[in-house]
Scaffold this motif. Structure first.
Motif, short mmCIF file in Angstrom:
data_model
loop_
_atom_site.label_atom_id
_atom_site.label_comp_id
_atom_site.label_asym_id
_atom_site.label_seq_id
_atom_site.Cartn_x
_atom_site.Cartn_y
_atom_site.Cartn_z
N PHE A 68 88.95 63.46 106.58
CA PHE A 68 87.50 63.51 106.80
C PHE A 68 86.68 63.37 105.52
O PHE A 68 85.46 63.46 105.55
CB PHE A 68 87.11 64.83 107.47
CG PHE A 68 87.62 66.06 106.76
CD1 PHE A 68 87.17 66.41 105.49
CD2 PHE A 68 88.57 66.87 107.35
CE1 PHE A 68 87.64 67.53 104.83
CE2 PHE A 68 89.06 68.00 106.70
CZ PHE A 68 88.59 68.33 105.45
N LEU A 71 83.82 61.11 105.58
CA LEU A 71 82.69 61.62 106.35
C LEU A 71 81.92 62.69 105.58
O LEU A 71 80.70 62.80 105.68
CB LEU A 71 83.17 62.21 107.68
CG LEU A 71 83.90 61.24 108.63
CD1 LEU A 71 84.39 61.99 109.87
CD2 LEU A 71 83.01 60.08 109.02
N ALA A 72 82.64 63.49 104.79
CA ALA A 72 81.99 64.56 104.02
C ALA A 72 81.13 63.98 102.91
O ALA A 72 80.06 64.53 102.59
CB ALA A 72 83.05 65.50 103.43
N CYS A 156 78.18 71.67 101.61
CA CYS A 156 79.09 71.09 102.60
C CYS A 156 80.20 72.08 102.92
O CYS A 156 80.80 72.67 102.01
CB CYS A 156 79.69 69.79 102.06
SG CYS A 156 80.73 68.89 103.24
N ARG A 185 76.03 69.90 105.46
CA ARG A 185 76.99 69.25 106.36
C ARG A 185 78.17 70.14 106.69
O ARG A 185 78.66 70.89 105.84
CB ARG A 185 77.54 67.97 105.70
CG ARG A 185 76.53 66.86 105.57
CD ARG A 185 76.16 66.59 104.16
NE ARG A 185 77.27 66.26 103.28
CZ ARG A 185 77.28 66.56 101.98
NH1 ARG A 185 76.26 67.21 101.43
NH2 ARG A 185 78.31 66.23 101.22
N VAL A 187 81.94 69.37 108.16
CA VAL A 187 82.86 68.27 108.42
C VAL A 187 84.26 68.86 108.62
O VAL A 187 84.79 69.51 107.71
CB VAL A 187 82.87 67.24 107.27
CG1 VAL A 187 83.72 66.04 107.65
CG2 VAL A 187 81.44 66.80 106.95
N SER A 261 88.18 64.24 114.07
CA SER A 261 87.35 64.61 112.91
C SER A 261 85.89 64.54 113.33
O SER A 261 85.50 63.62 114.06
CB SER A 261 87.60 63.67 111.73
OG SER A 261 88.89 63.85 111.19
N ALA A 263 81.77 65.13 112.00
CA ALA A 263 80.75 65.35 110.96
C ALA A 263 79.46 65.78 111.65
O ALA A 263 79.01 65.14 112.60
CB ALA A 263 80.52 64.08 110.16
#
Length: 267
Positions: A68, A71-72, A156, A185, A187, A261, A263
């Motif tokens: 991921f 995406l992070a 995050c 975020r 994730v 996964s 996000a």
């Protein structure tokens, strides 16, 4: 005649999880009901170049269920919270992205994992032999439902294959929301199911420890994120993840248990 509904023995579950992941930390090459190590990481999508820059022993004990980090999209200077950090592989990779002005905090409830990660962190700067120096990494023993970081202090939150092991998943998402700054975020990669699992599965601590019994129905998993204040932006199947035990394989085919996964963004 009334029957008493079955309930999950959470004490038994915690004991099983700690015992299993203690073995993952100390004896990563023994056989488990799940895969571990670098071959798994690369098949899931982890770039070899990044893995080459972090401690080998952290990769040996990797037992995640998906990739991921794309995406992070962790940026230099950010603070990252890794829920269920294990021996530290995802935390170390996050530290490479966050750079010397960033910070990474890993939280795990298994003492053996925390001890191993802390020992590896001491030599991490030397292991990251090329590129920008990594962020400082702080590994702490604790629960992901209550990670013990100040509210609004994190950019995050990441987590890999751990939320399914927690009975109160909404509490995990609520804790992540409190930890994050506005617009932060979340994730994760985790195990979910297409169909709601029956009581004889969800009340079996051995199946929870096998990353099956705690699989939340995917729509409910995403709804719990949204209820905590997140806006789900991406849901991606991790088709390269596979289960090894016969019970897990059977659950995969019968109930659609799989890895995804996700996000999401706060607010």
């Amino acid at each position: 005649m009334e029957t008493t509904p079955r309930q999950l023995d959470t004490t038994d579950l915690e004991d099983r999880v700690r015992s299993m992941y203690e073995a993952v930390a100390n004896f990563p090459h023994q056989e488990f009901h799940f895969e571990t190590g670098r071959a798994l990481a690369e098949r899931l999508g982890y770039p070899p170049a990044g893995l080459d820059r972090i401690p080998h022993a952290a990769i040996e004990s990797f037992a995640g269920v998906g990739y991921f980090h794309d995406l992070a999209a962790i940026r230099p200077g950010e603070t990252v919270l890794d829920l269920g950090s294990g021996s530290g592989m995802d935390s170390f990779l996050a530290a490479l992205d966050a750079g010397p002005s960033g910070a990474v905090i890993g939280v795990d409830m298994t003492p053996a994992q925390v001890r191993k990660a802390r020992a590896l962190a001491e030599s991490f700067t030397a292991a990251a032999v090329s590129g920008t120096p990594p962020a400082a990494v702080d590994f702490r023993e604790g629960r992901i439902e209550d990670p013990g970081v100040p509210d609004g202090s994190v950019d995050c939150v990441i987590s890999n294959g751990v939320i399914n092991l927690v009975p109160d998943k909404p509490r995990v998402f609520e804790a992540a929301a409190r930890a994050l700054k506005s617009g932060g975020r979340l994730v994760v990669a985790d195990i979910v199911s297409a169909a709601q699992l029956p009581d004889n599965v969800t009340c079996d601590a051995s199946l929870w420890a096998a990353c099956i019994g705690g699989a939340m129905q995917q729509d409910s998993f995403l709804a719990a994120m949204e209820d905590a204040g997140f806006r789900v932006e991406t849901v991606r199947p991790n088709d390269e993840y596979r289960f090894l035990s016969s019970r897990a394989v059977k659950a995969t085919s019968k109930y659609g248990v799989s890895s995804i996964s996700v996000a999401a963004r706060l607010g």
